[in-house]
Design an enzyme around this catalytic site. Structure first.
Site, PDB file in Angstrom:
ATOM      1  N   ARG A 120       0.838  -1.209   0.000  1.00 31.90           N
ATOM      2  CA  ARG A 120       0.000   0.000   0.000  1.00 31.90           C
ATOM      3  C   ARG A 120       0.863   1.244   0.000  1.00 31.90           C
ATOM      4  NH1 ARG A 120       1.875   3.023   4.441  1.00 31.90           N
ATOM      5  NH2 ARG A 120       1.465   2.023   6.434  1.00 31.90           N
ATOM      6  N   GLU A 228      -6.130   6.598   8.247  1.00 33.33           N
ATOM      7  CA  GLU A 228      -5.096   7.465   8.836  1.00 33.33           C
ATOM      8  C   GLU A 228      -4.657   8.572   7.868  1.00 33.33           C
ATOM      9  OE1 GLU A 228      -2.025   5.314  11.069  1.00 33.33           O
ATOM     10  OE2 GLU A 228      -0.583   6.670  10.157  1.00 33.33           O
ATOM     11  N   ARG A 232      -5.418   5.310   1.280  1.00 31.43           N
ATOM     12  CA  ARG A 232      -4.432   4.236   1.338  1.00 31.43           C
ATOM     13  C   ARG A 232      -4.733   3.389   0.105  1.00 31.43           C
ATOM     14  NH1 ARG A 232      -1.841   3.185   6.594  1.00 31.43           N
ATOM     15  NH2 ARG A 232      -1.180   5.270   7.159  1.00 31.43           N
ATOM     16  N   CYS A 275       1.483  10.446   9.496  1.00 34.31           N
ATOM     17  CA  CYS A 275       2.499   9.936  10.409  1.00 34.31           C
ATOM     18  C   CYS A 275       3.866  10.000   9.724  1.00 34.31           C
ATOM     19  CB  CYS A 275       2.190   8.491  10.802  1.00 34.31           C
ATOM     20  SG  CYS A 275       3.405   7.838  11.964  1.00 34.31           S
ATOM     21  N   THR A 277       6.325   8.283   9.913  1.00 37.56           N
ATOM     22  CA  THR A 277       6.884   6.973   9.533  1.00 37.56           C
ATOM     23  C   THR A 277       6.582   6.650   8.070  1.00 37.56           C
ATOM     24  OG1 THR A 277       4.888   5.818  10.226  1.00 37.56           O
ATOM     25  CG2 THR A 277       6.638   5.973  11.847  1.00 37.56           C
ATOM     26  N   ARG A 284       4.090   0.597   2.417  1.00 40.61           N
ATOM     27  CA  ARG A 284       4.358  -0.557   3.292  1.00 40.61           C
ATOM     28  C   ARG A 284       3.972  -1.809   2.514  1.00 40.61           C
ATOM     29  NH1 ARG A 284       3.023  -4.085   7.637  1.00 40.61           N
ATOM     30  NH2 ARG A 284       0.760  -3.814   7.460  1.00 40.61           N
ATOM     31  N   ARG A 316       4.524  -7.353  12.544  1.00 32.76           N
ATOM     32  CA  ARG A 316       3.244  -7.004  13.173  1.00 32.76           C
ATOM     33  C   ARG A 316       2.446  -8.290  13.352  1.00 32.76           C
ATOM     34  NH1 ARG A 316       1.067  -1.442  10.075  1.00 32.76           N
ATOM     35  NH2 ARG A 316       2.910  -0.220  10.578  1.00 32.76           N
ATOM     36  N   GLU A 321      -1.245  -3.530  12.811  1.00 29.59           N
ATOM     37  CA  GLU A 321      -0.497  -2.891  13.892  1.00 29.59           C
ATOM     38  C   GLU A 321      -1.193  -3.116  15.239  1.00 29.59           C
ATOM     39  OE1 GLU A 321       0.229   1.162  12.890  1.00 29.59           O
ATOM     40  OE2 GLU A 321       2.100   1.201  14.016  1.00 29.59           O
TER      41      GLU A 321
END
Ligand code: ADP
Ligand code: MG
Length: 365
Positions: A120, A228, A232, A275, A277, A284, A316, A321
């Site tokens: 993603r 988030e 995505r 985020c 990250t 990811r 994970r 997560e």
């Protein structure tokens, strides 16, 4: 919270939670140098790391511009997480040439053919604030705009499919039971209002308004709306071929991008995500793989986490997560690096990393 309370709270967290990067890089002098409006803005960004001291990053940007505006605080955190030295020049490069080399899991071991693969990218458009700062009306307006793009995309025979909405009364609304079954199938995202990290940042506010998922006819190209990040965008397959998986995402991303306002980007950090990250590629790429020997049948993921880190991989649980390993030691492994690496670097890292973990797993069996 008053500015004085913020400083005290963060300093307490720094003493007790060494992994909280927000607390590690919070500089009282810098915070006190800001005027009260900027202090309030920065407080909103770091509130998740204060309310959740066990956070890894401990902050979420509220607007794409935050990365420049609050660079003295955020840049050191970003470099710390992504292991980039303070003096290194940052410039995000992209590489979607999926034919570089064969990354077929079957070549590692035919047993890996049915492993569930997902890749993603996080994307946010430049015409809306980031989710933590969106109003209910903006969530709904964003979803309406995205739904129109999906209507056009679904007319393309390479995609087809439809958009499923969580917004009550919307033309695309799905039932609670359909939502639950899509979550169980790992396609749709979980109830965000149960996530304390997102709650503290306002990212889950007005759930489930403006939330939904586009799924292509073959259910191999999916787009989350309103989780988030604004979007995505992902590909999911289970035939072992990572090259095809990444190609599917690349083609879908290219087709969708033409139907939406421009994505928010930063000169230093590439694609902007809420985020830090996820900055850079926003990518990811993960495998759901059973590693019973390396996880004591799913009871000990800590050891595997340390071992996988040496190969640049994070571990994970099977539900994403903050979840536990599934039956038979089913875990989610994915490359940690997203910034300062290309998409193809990530594909290669995942392939080479799983080859090493699989060798360790089978040696113990
Ligand atoms: P991300 O933050 O990358 O979007 P999460 O950890 O929040 O991912 O997980 C989102 C969902 O995707 C969860 O249901 C998780 O189990 C699922 N998922 C992640 N990787 C895979 C995979 N390789 N195969 C199947 N489902 C996956
Ligand atoms: Mg997530």
């Amino acid at each position: 919270m008053t500015p004085e309370n913020i400083v005290v709270a963060v300093e307490e967290i720094r003493d007790k939670y060494s992994g909280n990067l927000m607390a590690r890089h919070f500089d009282k002098g810098y915070f006190n140098s800001l005027d009260s409006q900027l202090q309030q803005q920065l407080t909103k960004i770091i509130l998740t790391g204060i309310k959740n001291p066990d956070s890894q990053m401990g902050c979420y940007a509220m607007n794409p511009q935050d990365y420049d505006l609050f660079s003295p605080m955020l840049d050191p955190m970003i470099r710390d997480f992504h292991a980039i030295s303070p003096s290194a020049e940052l410039f995000q490069q992209h590489d979607w040439n999926t034919n570089i080399e064969s990354c077929d899991l079957v070549e590692i071991d035919p047993c890996l053919k049915d492993v569930s693969m997902r890749v993603r990218v996080a994307r946010n458009v430049s015409t809306f604030p980031l989710p933590g700062a969106m109003t209910k009306e903006q969530h709904i307006a964003f979803e309406d705009m995205a739904a129109q793009a999906f209507t056009t995309l679904s007319q393309n025979p390479d995609f087809g499919g439809s958009y499923l909405s969580m917004t009550s009364g919307s033309a695309n609304e799905i039932s609670k039971s359909e939502y639950d079954s899509r979550v169980a199938a790992h396609q749709m995202f979980k109830d965000m209002s149960a996530d304390p990290y997102l709650n503290a940042a306002g990212i889950s506010s007005d759930w489930p308004h403006g939330r939904g998922i586009y799924m292509s006819r073959d259910e191999d190209f999916l787009v989350w709306v309103g989780e988030e990040d604004h979007l995505r965008i992902m590909a999911m397959k289970n035939d072992g071929n990572l090259n095809d998986l990444f190609k599917r995402l690349s083609e879908g991303l290219e087709a969708l991008e033409k139907l939406l306002p421009s994505f928010a980007t930063s000169k230093s950090y590439g694609n902007v995500s809420c985020c830090p990250t996820n900055l850079g590629t926003g990518m990811r790429a993960s495998l759901h793989v059973k590693l019973p020997m390396l996880t004591s049948n799913g009871h000990d993921v800590g050891t595997l986490k340390r071992e996988a880190k040496a190969f640049g991989l994070a571990v994970r649980g099977a539900g994403g997560e903050h979840s536990d390993a599934g039956e038979g030691g089913l875990v989610d492994i994915s490359p940690i690096a997203r910034l300062g690496v290309t998409e193809m670097d990530i594909m290669r890292c995942l392939y080479q990393g799983v080859a090493k973990l699989w060798e360790m797993e089978t040696a113990k069996a």
